[in-house]
Design an enzyme around this catalytic site. Structure first.
Site: not given
Ligand SMILES: *Cc1c(COP(=O)(O)O)cnc(C)c1O
Length: 461
Positions: A76, A129, A219, A262, A386, A452
């Site tokens: 944990y 989003t 990001d 990703k 999109r 969406f």
């Molecule tokens: C997927 C994504 C997010 C959010 O991430 P999640 O793991 O789906 O919550 C934020 N910014 C970008 C550019 C993304 O492609």
């Protein structure tokens, strides 16, 4: 033997396990589509042949990742798997402090709550989003400062993820730098079609934000794909390793949110990173409320193990060449059939211009939503909208009408073959042939947030 001017290349991996797919008939797909309210998000994946809905969490893990998975420490507190993940983030990205989260949006939620005050302005290189929604829920207002080229599907500028510093400057003049807690910079901008920001632009932004005491939050969901494009397109980086480019990008920013689903080649996970002790302190407090203790943040130990290995594999030059190369192959194939696509071809997917594909539909008839439904019906290939549906509504209730109305063919990493790419392009060509007969949709159910995902539609008569 024929003279070759160029040698083929192939994936830097081979298969040792396969997943069998269900093949469907057109009648089965028509029924499934109707039940899903013409929303590809509501299809059962069982009814899908080639799934290009998203590249998020759909990656195929390597044998190294699977074996690391088995060594996950499920303690944990203070799991050794957390320290491995932390080490990988420090080594490959260079950020000082990290907090694991179950996925990217959880990191966005925590960061937005810490940094944004009511009435603040958050400029960014196009919205995403979940990112924008968390900024708004925290009381901020998103402002798009991406260059105009990014909003033009046919413009072939190589760095459509770049920031227009003039747009940022007018925000600073209008609101004052104190109202801007940070500039949010996405690498390989998802909503622009997987388009990169150049190092030169990021450096200029760093210089400008330093002068005004504004942070850059990164990001970094697709940072390695962005680095690949810098290596391919930016002067001075031809010989640089992706690994080093990634680190340089991160070094020009103050913190990051990451969806490891990703770039980092896993099925679940993310993190928040910062170089500021105060922000880290507060995030460490908040993560306990929403996610879990700061050494697991909603993840299992095994997930953190797989992320640590995935980060390393993601910055490998051969991996990125095959990853982005496969996307490029699909895009070029579609172009040969005359399909209107966003150019340059992006890093994580091919984006078909639905306005140009279905010019007889107005944006209120949801051209991209319609096209995604038609492609599924034709071949069982699942894509996603999109456009106006994804863009949602403004805080005052009006629809956002984005310039881009796209269907996204997102390619999962290391999952499909070149023959799959051929089948996809052929299906789009079939739908293109009968495009004039295609009718639009009307929305019959609209959820309040991120519509969406769950909206339902019916075909217009
Ligand atoms: C997927 C994504 C997010 C959010 O991430 P999640 O793991 O789906 O919550 C934020 N910014 C970008 C550019 C993304 O492609």
């Amino acid at each position: 033997m024929a003279k070759l001017d160029k040698r083929s290349w192939a994936e830097p991996y081979k298969m040792k396990m396969v997943e069998l797919l269900k093949m469907t008939t057109k009648a089965q797909r028509a029924k499934a589509l109707k039940e899903a309210g013409f929303n590809t998000f509501l299809l059962h994946s069982d009814d899908v042949y080639i799934d290009l809905l998203t590249d998020s969490g759909t990656n195929a893990m390597s044998d190294d990742q699977w074996s690391a998975f088995m060594t996950g420490d499920e303690a944990y507190a203070g799991s050794k798997s957390f320290y491995k993940m932390e080490k990988a983030v420090k080594e490959y990205y260079g950020y000082k402090y990290i907090i694991p989260t179950h996925q990217g949006r959880a990191a966005e939620n925590i960061l937005s709550q810490i940094l944004i005050k009511k009435g603040d302005i958050v400029p960014g290189n196009m919205y995403f989003t979940t990112t924008r929604l968390h900024q708004e829920l925290a009381g901020g207002k998103f402002e798009d400062i991406i260059i105009d080229e990014a909003h033009d599907a046919s413009n072939e500028f190589p760095f459509k993820g770049n920031v227009d510093l003039g747009k940022l400057e007018s925000l600073v003049k209008k609101h004052g730098a104190a109202k801007i807690p940070y500039v949010c910079i996405a690498t390989n901008v998802n909503m622009a079609g997987g388009q990169p920001i150049s190092m030169e632009n990021l450096k200029a932004l760093r210089k400008y934000t330093h002068k005004h005491g504004i942070r850059i939050i990164h990001d970094m969901t697709r940072v390695a794909e962005n680095a690949y494009f810098i290596q391919q397109r930016e002067k001075g980086y031809e010989k640089a390793k992706i690994k080093d480019i990634v680190k340089e990008i991160c070094s020009l920013t103050d913190g990051a949110t990451m969806s490891a689903k990703k770039d980092a080649l896993v099925n679940i996970g993310g993190f928040l990173a910062t170089n500021e002790w105060d922000v880290f302190e507060e995030a460490r407090n908040l993560v306990v409320v929403y996610e879990g203790l700061h050494t697991y943040g909603g993840l299992a130990g095994r997930d953190m193990e797989a992320i640590a290995v995935g980060i390393k594999e993601s910055v490998n030059d051969f991996h990125q060449r095959a990853r982005v190369g496969q996307v490029e192959y699909l895009g070029m194939k579609m172009e040969q059939y005359g399909i209107p696509i966003v150019k340059p071809i992006g890093g994580h997917g091919v984006f078909v211009d639905a306005k140009a594909f279905l010019p007889h539909l107005t944006q209120d008839q949801f051209p991209a939503q319609t096209l995604a439904a038609e492609i599924y019906l034709d071949s069982g290939v699942r894509t996603m909208e999109r456009g106006v549906v994804s863009a949602g509504r403004k805080p005052n209730g009006e629809n956002y009408y984005p310039k881009l109305e796209l269907v996204r063919f997102t390619i999962p990493r290391r999952v499909y073959t070149q023959a799959h790419m051929d089948v996809i392009a052929e299906s789009v060509a079939m739908v293109y042939d009968k495009r004039k007969k295609i009718k639009g949709l009307k929305m019959v159910y609209e959820p309040k947030y991120l519509r969406f995902f769950q909206a339902k539609f019916e075909r217009l008569k």
